[in-house]
Design a protein around this motif. Sequence first.
Motif, short mmCIF file in Angstrom:
data_model
loop_
_atom_site.label_atom_id
_atom_site.label_comp_id
_atom_site.label_asym_id
_atom_site.label_seq_id
_atom_site.Cartn_x
_atom_site.Cartn_y
_atom_site.Cartn_z
N SER A 190 -8.28 -2.33 -34.17
CA SER A 190 -8.19 -2.34 -32.66
C SER A 190 -7.29 -1.15 -32.69
N ARG A 191 -7.43 -0.37 -31.45
CA ARG A 191 -6.30 0.65 -31.36
C ARG A 191 -6.14 0.50 -29.59
N LEU A 192 -4.93 0.75 -29.15
CA LEU A 192 -4.76 0.67 -27.69
C LEU A 192 -4.45 1.95 -26.92
N MET A 193 -4.57 1.94 -25.88
CA MET A 193 -4.32 2.78 -24.96
C MET A 193 -3.42 2.54 -23.80
N ALA A 194 -2.17 3.04 -23.88
CA ALA A 194 -1.14 2.42 -22.73
C ALA A 194 -1.11 3.56 -21.38
N VAL A 195 -0.91 3.00 -20.37
CA VAL A 195 -1.16 3.90 -18.99
C VAL A 195 0.12 3.70 -18.31
N PHE A 196 0.82 4.83 -18.21
CA PHE A 196 2.06 4.59 -17.83
C PHE A 196 1.97 5.44 -16.07
N ALA A 197 2.64 4.87 -15.21
CA ALA A 197 2.64 5.45 -13.93
C ALA A 197 3.77 4.91 -13.04
N THR A 198 4.48 3.80 -12.96
CA THR A 198 5.49 3.42 -12.42
C THR A 198 6.91 3.68 -13.15
N LYS A 199 6.91 3.99 -14.34
CA LYS A 199 8.03 4.11 -15.05
C LYS A 199 7.64 4.80 -16.47
N LEU A 200 8.68 5.76 -16.96
CA LEU A 200 8.21 6.20 -18.26
C LEU A 200 9.42 5.93 -19.29
N PRO A 201 8.84 5.31 -20.44
CA PRO A 201 10.23 5.03 -21.43
C PRO A 201 10.74 6.29 -22.10
N LYS A 202 11.78 6.12 -22.71
CA LYS A 202 12.14 7.38 -23.45
C LYS A 202 11.34 7.65 -24.60
N SER A 203 10.66 6.66 -25.09
CA SER A 203 9.80 7.15 -26.41
C SER A 203 8.52 5.80 -26.36
N THR B 100 0.88 -1.11 0.02
CA THR B 100 -0.04 -0.07 -0.11
C THR B 100 0.85 1.15 0.05
N ILE B 101 0.75 2.18 -0.84
CA ILE B 101 1.33 3.39 -1.00
C ILE B 101 0.40 4.77 -1.02
N THR B 102 1.30 5.85 -1.05
CA THR B 102 0.10 7.13 -0.99
C THR B 102 0.36 7.61 -2.33
N ALA B 103 -1.02 8.16 -2.61
CA ALA B 103 -1.32 8.83 -4.05
C ALA B 103 -0.25 9.82 -4.23
N ALA B 104 -0.16 9.85 -5.80
CA ALA B 104 0.93 10.75 -6.27
C ALA B 104 0.32 11.44 -7.26
N GLY B 105 0.99 11.75 -8.31
CA GLY B 105 0.64 12.88 -9.58
C GLY B 105 -0.30 11.83 -10.52
N PRO B 106 -0.64 12.48 -11.77
CA PRO B 106 -1.50 11.89 -12.71
C PRO B 106 -0.81 10.84 -13.55
N VAL B 107 -1.46 9.75 -14.04
CA VAL B 107 -0.85 8.87 -14.91
C VAL B 107 -0.53 9.64 -16.34
N LEU B 108 0.16 8.91 -17.20
CA LEU B 108 0.26 9.45 -18.69
C LEU B 108 -0.44 8.21 -19.23
N ALA B 109 -1.45 8.64 -20.07
CA ALA B 109 -2.27 7.69 -21.08
C ALA B 109 -1.93 8.11 -22.65
N VAL B 110 -1.48 7.13 -23.41
CA VAL B 110 -1.01 7.51 -24.67
C VAL B 110 -1.81 6.53 -25.90
N LYS B 111 -2.56 6.96 -26.58
CA LYS B 111 -3.00 6.25 -27.93
C LYS B 111 -2.02 5.79 -28.68
N ILE B 112 -2.15 4.71 -28.97
CA ILE B 112 -1.23 3.89 -29.64
C ILE B 112 -1.85 3.16 -31.03
N ASP B 113 -1.29 3.38 -32.12
CA ASP B 113 -1.73 2.77 -33.48
C ASP B 113 -1.48 1.34 -33.35
N ASN B 114 -2.31 0.69 -33.64
CA ASN B 114 -2.24 -0.89 -33.50
C ASN B 114 -2.52 -1.48 -34.89
N VAL B 115 -2.55 -0.96 -36.19
CA VAL B 115 -2.80 -1.67 -37.25
C VAL B 115 -1.41 -2.38 -37.62
#
Length: 329
Positions: free
Chosen positions: A96-109, A56-71
């Motif tokens: 189909s299309r994807l939405m990737a949600v990032f919270a614990t780490k951020l990739p370079k790209s 259990t951990i304490t709330a932090a800032g907002p997530v990053l959600a990215v719309k990803i092309d999937n064709v």
Amino acid sequence: MGQRAPRRRGARRAALLAATMTASLAVGCTAHHGRPADDGRGESHSPTQSPSSGGTITAAGPVLAVKIDNVPEARPQTGLDAADIVYAEQVEGGLSRLMAVFATKLPKSVGPVRSARVSDLELLRQFDEPTLAFSGAQHKLLPLIAKAPLRSASPEQVSGAYYRGVKKSAPHNLYLRPDKLLSAAPGPAALTTGFRYGAAPAGGKPTASRTVRYPAARFTFSWSGDKHRWLVTEDGTPTVTTAGKRLAPATVVVQYVRIRKSRYHDVLGNNTPETVTVGSGKADVLRDGRTYSVDWKRQKATDGTEFTTSDGTPVNFAKGQVWVVFAKA
């Protein structure tokens, strides 16, 4: 994790808004929603559990959600292996299309980035002021995105956060640099999804492979005992990143939902399907080489989704990345 605490819209929201504005100005963000780069075809929360540790951990800032092309032309994608959650939805033409949600780490790209859909707005309400990175949207949808409780980050608004790759042709070559939008990963407490992580429930059906089909796309998840993960295959081809890493979530959720016609269409006149994620229904949770038939419930848009057994017992997910594939009920 239990019930989420009531939203406190005072100091917390003001602080988040100030941070967002500062970050936006730093990379040239404006309030203007310009023309889409893509043709469109296409508050505080209670503590939560970490998908990596289960603690259990304490709330932090907002997530990053990215719309990803999937064709197929967009694959292999970049950065998907770093996502905490990958949502898969049906779009025009049965693709189909994807939405990737990032919270614990951020990739370079991350990418290729494509356009948003009306279904995203309801899905993202479960998060506190998320940042949505997308390449544009149908013109009638842009005003709804502007009014939604999220930080909109398209190339027209934050041009310095995006670049064009050279190995794919447009529109499948737009990529995001997450560190241009967020100074650091917000942490697992930002994942206010309602998901629980821990020991597997009793029972379950041994499963070697599971396929989910859309009219013009399909996902197959095959259990690997060696990796203790579900290996992803899309449209008959193993799904890897641009670095050659096989995508392999720890948990896969096949969530049966209403998929209805919306009032939006692409430039070819195809109707945009709307995936309804508030309500209740059935789902299959795949973890540890087994399938668990469960119930899901999300009473209102600001809630996460609860997954329970028939007697109401919460269902834990395995620690690690989660894929949620929305299938027609």
